[in-house]
Design an enzyme around this catalytic site. Sequence first.
Site, PDB file in Angstrom:
ATOM      1  N   TYR A 220       1.027  -1.147   0.557  1.00 23.29           N
ATOM      2  CA  TYR A 220      -0.048  -0.352   0.035  1.00 23.29           C
ATOM      3  C   TYR A 220       1.011   1.228  -0.016  1.00 23.29           C
ATOM      4  CZ  TYR A 220      -3.929   3.466   0.841  1.00 23.29           C
ATOM      5  OH  TYR A 220      -5.095   4.595   1.043  1.00 23.29           O
TER       6      TYR A 220
ATOM      7  N   PHE B 126      -7.162  21.398 -24.434  1.00 22.92           N
ATOM      8  CA  PHE B 126      -6.820  20.177 -24.234  1.00 22.92           C
ATOM      9  C   PHE B 126      -8.851  19.876 -23.110  1.00 22.92           C
ATOM     10  CE2 PHE B 126      -8.061  15.700 -23.442  1.00 22.92           C
ATOM     11  CZ  PHE B 126      -7.676  14.774 -24.977  1.00 22.92           C
ATOM     12  N   THR B 127      -9.777  18.977 -23.854  1.00 19.16           N
ATOM     13  CA  THR B 127     -11.317  18.484 -23.267  1.00 19.16           C
ATOM     14  C   THR B 127     -10.613  18.441 -21.772  1.00 19.16           C
ATOM     15  OG1 THR B 127     -10.675  16.585 -23.813  1.00 19.16           O
ATOM     16  CG2 THR B 127     -11.765  17.610 -25.792  1.00 19.16           C
TER      17      THR B 127
ATOM     18  N   ASP C  48       2.047  20.995 -20.366  1.00 21.20           N
ATOM     19  CA  ASP C  48       1.040  18.952 -20.322  1.00 21.20           C
ATOM     20  C   ASP C  48       2.054  18.067 -21.388  1.00 21.20           C
ATOM     21  OD1 ASP C  48      -0.036  16.994 -21.576  1.00 21.20           O
ATOM     22  OD2 ASP C  48      -1.815  17.847 -21.908  1.00 21.20           O
TER      23      ASP C  48
ATOM     24  N   LYS D 183       0.648   7.813 -23.590  1.00 19.60           N
ATOM     25  CA  LYS D 183       1.259   8.222 -24.180  1.00 19.60           C
ATOM     26  C   LYS D 183       1.986   7.424 -24.595  1.00 19.60           C
ATOM     27  CE  LYS D 183      -2.859  11.153 -24.536  1.00 19.60           C
ATOM     28  NZ  LYS D 183      -3.776  10.423 -23.221  1.00 19.60           N
TER      29      LYS D 183
ATOM     30  N   ARG E 211     -13.210  14.982 -34.280  1.00 17.92           N
ATOM     31  CA  ARG E 211     -12.728  16.278 -34.073  1.00 17.92           C
ATOM     32  C   ARG E 211     -12.600  18.345 -34.296  1.00 17.92           C
ATOM     33  NH1 ARG E 211     -11.928  15.327 -29.078  1.00 17.92           N
ATOM     34  NH2 ARG E 211      -9.468  14.497 -27.608  1.00 17.92           N
TER      35      ARG E 211
ATOM     36  N   PHE F 120     -18.885  14.726 -27.049  1.00 16.56           N
ATOM     37  CA  PHE F 120     -18.407  14.091 -27.776  1.00 16.56           C
ATOM     38  C   PHE F 120     -18.398  12.033 -27.565  1.00 16.56           C
ATOM     39  CE2 PHE F 120     -13.455  12.908 -26.284  1.00 16.56           C
ATOM     40  CZ  PHE F 120     -13.919  14.321 -25.642  1.00 16.56           C
TER      41      PHE F 120
END
Length: 487
Positions: free
Chosen positions: A75, A127-128, A218, A261, A385, A452
């Site tokens: 943990y 970015f969303t 980011d 990514k 998009r 979306f």
Amino acid sequence: MLKKNMPVAEPYKIKMVEPLTMTTREYREDKIKTAHYNTFLLKSNDVYIDLLTDSGTAAMSEYQWAGMMLGDESYAGSKNFYVLEQAVNKYYGYEYVLPTHQGRGAEHIISKLLITPGDYVPGNMYFTTTRAHQELAGATFVDVIIDEAHDSNSMHPFKGNVDLVKFEKLVQKVGATKVPYLNLQACVNMAGGQPFSLENIRAVHEFCQVHGIKIILDATRCLENAWFIKQRENEHAHRSIAEILREICSYTDGCTMSGKKDLLVNIGGFLAVRDPKIYEKACELGTLFEGLHTYGGMAGRDMEAMARGLEEAIKEEHLNQRIGQVHYLANKIQEYGVPIVLPVGGHAVYLDAARMLPHLSQDEYPAQSLASALYVETGVRAMERGIVSAGRDKTTGLNNYPKLELVRLTIPRRVYTNSHMDVVAYGVGLCQERHHKIRGLEMVYEPENMRFFQARFDLAPKKHKTKADNQFSAAKSIVANLSPSLH
Ligand code: F0G
């Protein structure tokens, strides 16, 4: 005559394979109807080549899988956390690392920590999930990307650059104290995976220093951004990706990261910062929303896989093939005369749906329609998009009308071969040839947030054809017959 350069092949061989589902056109017509013309609502079993996203879809290496067996699921204080922490220290240069279940977990925490309601957060395009978290924390997002990013014809090599004039105007208008940080996205997703230059980030850093504004990177696709800097900014051509990455990060106060990514894993992310006070606060919130600060929503084995993924992803031979494959697909698609966003970015090829389907108005969701048609024609799954992704203005409630109406063909890392890319390009070519038959859509169910993902559509009622329409279609079919043959 041999070509000057050796072709770029995959820097790996395949040890395990996953069979693909082959379906018929009739089958897919039925499935897309059941999925309400939203490719997010399709079952992956009904998809042949899945280019919905490059997020969490990478194939892990034997080295990563071996690391999974070394998972320490304690943990607190898992040994895999320290491996990850060291890898982030080494390659990104941030001292403090808080694992999160994925990128948006880190966005949530940093937005809550740095934003006071009424603030403004500038960014090189939104970015969303990032913007949603900034808004939830009470900020207004302000786009300060250069204009070229909104122009699918512009060949600017660094369309992800921040426009310092726009940024300065915002600071003058609202005051620097209302701007807690600049959100700087690497390889700007919504602009087509477009990088910023090192020259730009140096200038942005100088400006932020003067005004006491932080920079939060980011870093989701920052390795790919570093690759573009090496390719396109001459003075950095001789440097390693690792060196360029370190320099980028050196200008920033911290980063949010979706490991799904660049880092070649199926789940995971982190928040990394330099300031111990921010880190302490982040640990408090992280414990509430993600998990204790040494696992933050990740299993020990997943942290190990992410640390190992980073070691592999930073290698130039990996990035050459990864981005090379995206460009291979783009070239093939262009051979069919299909308009795409140029220059081609790092993770996807973006079809210009507005130009491919000029008979549809933006209110008929051209990009959504094209993504549905592509699935029906070939079983290839892509995503919209455009107006659907852009959502509504949070104050007026009106639809945002983005300048670009795109379909994203996103390539998972190390998953498909170039033969798959040939099939995808052919399918896009088919849609181009049959574009006049692609019907618009109407939205019949609209969720309030991130519409979306869940929105449902129906075919728009057929338009009553006027004489002018008939003349227009006749002219179009002549043009279609001129386009390169698909057979
Ligand atoms: N930032 C960028 C630039 C992204 O592209 C994403 C996710 C995130 C943050 C959020 O990370 O998904 O791990 O929570 N992009 C995915 C995509 C969803 O398909 O482009 P996450």
